[in-house]
Scaffold this motif. Structure first.
Motif, PDB file in Angstrom:
ATOM      1  N   TYR A  67      -2.630   6.451  -8.165  1.00 15.66           N
ATOM      2  CA  TYR A  67      -3.319   5.181  -7.934  1.00 15.66           C
ATOM      3  C   TYR A  67      -3.931   5.085  -6.546  1.00 15.66           C
ATOM      4  N   LYS A  88      -8.281  -1.256 -12.257  1.00 16.72           N
ATOM      5  CA  LYS A  88      -9.324  -0.671 -11.411  1.00 16.72           C
ATOM      6  C   LYS A  88     -10.707  -1.071 -11.903  1.00 16.72           C
ATOM      7  N   TYR A 139      -7.394  -4.380  -8.889  1.00 10.83           N
ATOM      8  CA  TYR A 139      -6.932  -3.373  -7.921  1.00 10.83           C
ATOM      9  C   TYR A 139      -7.639  -3.553  -6.583  1.00 10.83           C
ATOM     10  N   ASP A 140      -8.944  -3.734  -6.626  1.00  9.97           N
ATOM     11  CA  ASP A 140      -9.721  -3.877  -5.393  1.00  9.97           C
ATOM     12  C   ASP A 140      -9.317  -5.131  -4.623  1.00  9.97           C
ATOM     13  N   TYR A 142      -6.179  -4.202  -2.890  1.00 12.44           N
ATOM     14  CA  TYR A 142      -6.467  -3.172  -1.877  1.00 12.44           C
ATOM     15  C   TYR A 142      -7.055  -3.816  -0.626  1.00 12.44           C
TER      16      TYR A 142
END
Length: 268
Positions: A120, A245, A250-251, A254
């Protein structure tokens, strides 16, 4: 007659395959999680920004947010189980948790014991250097010398990388990354070897006390670890990762943990 026998054989084979599939599903960790109504995650709080404790004592971080999303997708509760690193794989193998979500590097040695979902994130080892060596030491190669004292965290890829690439140096291993890094600040070591995300954050928290040589000298994909022989759970994890993602989840996390340092003041 032959056609009848073939048809019967095909029917029996199909029934046996169906029974086998049911048996596999019943034994799957994913089925256990859904039946229990709880996802049990092993991690070791202390690896910024993946998992650490905030000032209220709660475990927070990138892996924690993703684990919450995973439990939500399953429709179950989340149980975070803080586990010492040297016992985290044994804890998984003895069913003390369902999955390891703790910034674990995928290695061939670990893969003999556990299965990994698709990586990941990819990180690498970097160096926190004693300020007095700035300019004299510019890469890990310069530290591969008996005159230098280098620290790393026991049982991690920093341990393995230090022994492999800096074997001529005096190497001291510590139970936690904070202990190893503190040796550099206290002047008891020349350098600390550890993962890029931790070192980047630690150096920003201790400006002037350490110098971060931020060029990674290893390639380390991180993955979620599960017990072997569970294709249903592995299939779910890989599809879940692809989904978050693809849909921006996910972003979002992140950027929260890697793209900003707004959270630093809230952690211990």
């Amino acid at each position: 007659m032959k056609k009848l026998l073939v048809a019967v054989a095909m029917l029996v084979g199909a029934n046996m395959a169906s029974a086998s599939d049911i048996s596999l599903w019943e034994k799957s960790t994913l089925n256990e999680i859904l039946t229990r109504g709880e996802l049990q995650v092993c991690l070791e709080a202390g690896y910024m920004p993946f998992e650490m404790r905030n000032k209220k004592g709660r475990i927070v971080g990138f892996d924690v947010d993703v684990a919450k999303e995973m439990a939500k997708a399953m429709g179950v509760k989340l149980d975070l189980r803080n586990t010492a690193w040297d016992g985290i794989i044994p804890a998984l193998l003895t069913a003390k948790c369902d999955i390891i979500m703790s910034g674990m590097t995928v290695t061939a040695e670990r893969n003999l014991k556990v299965n990994f979902a698709d990586p990941y994130i990819v990180v690498g080892q970097t160096i926190l250097l004693r300020p007095g060596l700035e300019g004299k030491v510019s890469s890990y190669k310069d530290l591969n010398d008996p005159q230098y004292k280098v620290t790393a965290k026991l049982g991690t890829t920093s341990d393995f990388a230090t022994k492999k690439y800096l074997g001529k140096a005096t190497i001291n291993l510590f139970e936690t990354e904070s202990e190893g890094a503190l040796e550099v600040i206290n002047g008891n070591a020349d350098a600390f070897v550890y993962d890029l995300p931790f070192n980047a954050i630690y150096s920003s928290q201790n400006k002037g006390k350490v110098v971060h040589l931020d060029q990674s000298f290893t390639y380390e994909p991180l993955g979620w670890a599960i017990r072997k022989g569970d294709p249903d759970f592995l299939n779910f994890l890989n599809n879940f990762l692809a989904q978050i993602k693809g849909d921006g989840t996910y972003d979002k996390y992140y950027q929260k943990w890697f793209g900003s340092d707004d959270w630093i003041g809230d952690v211990q």
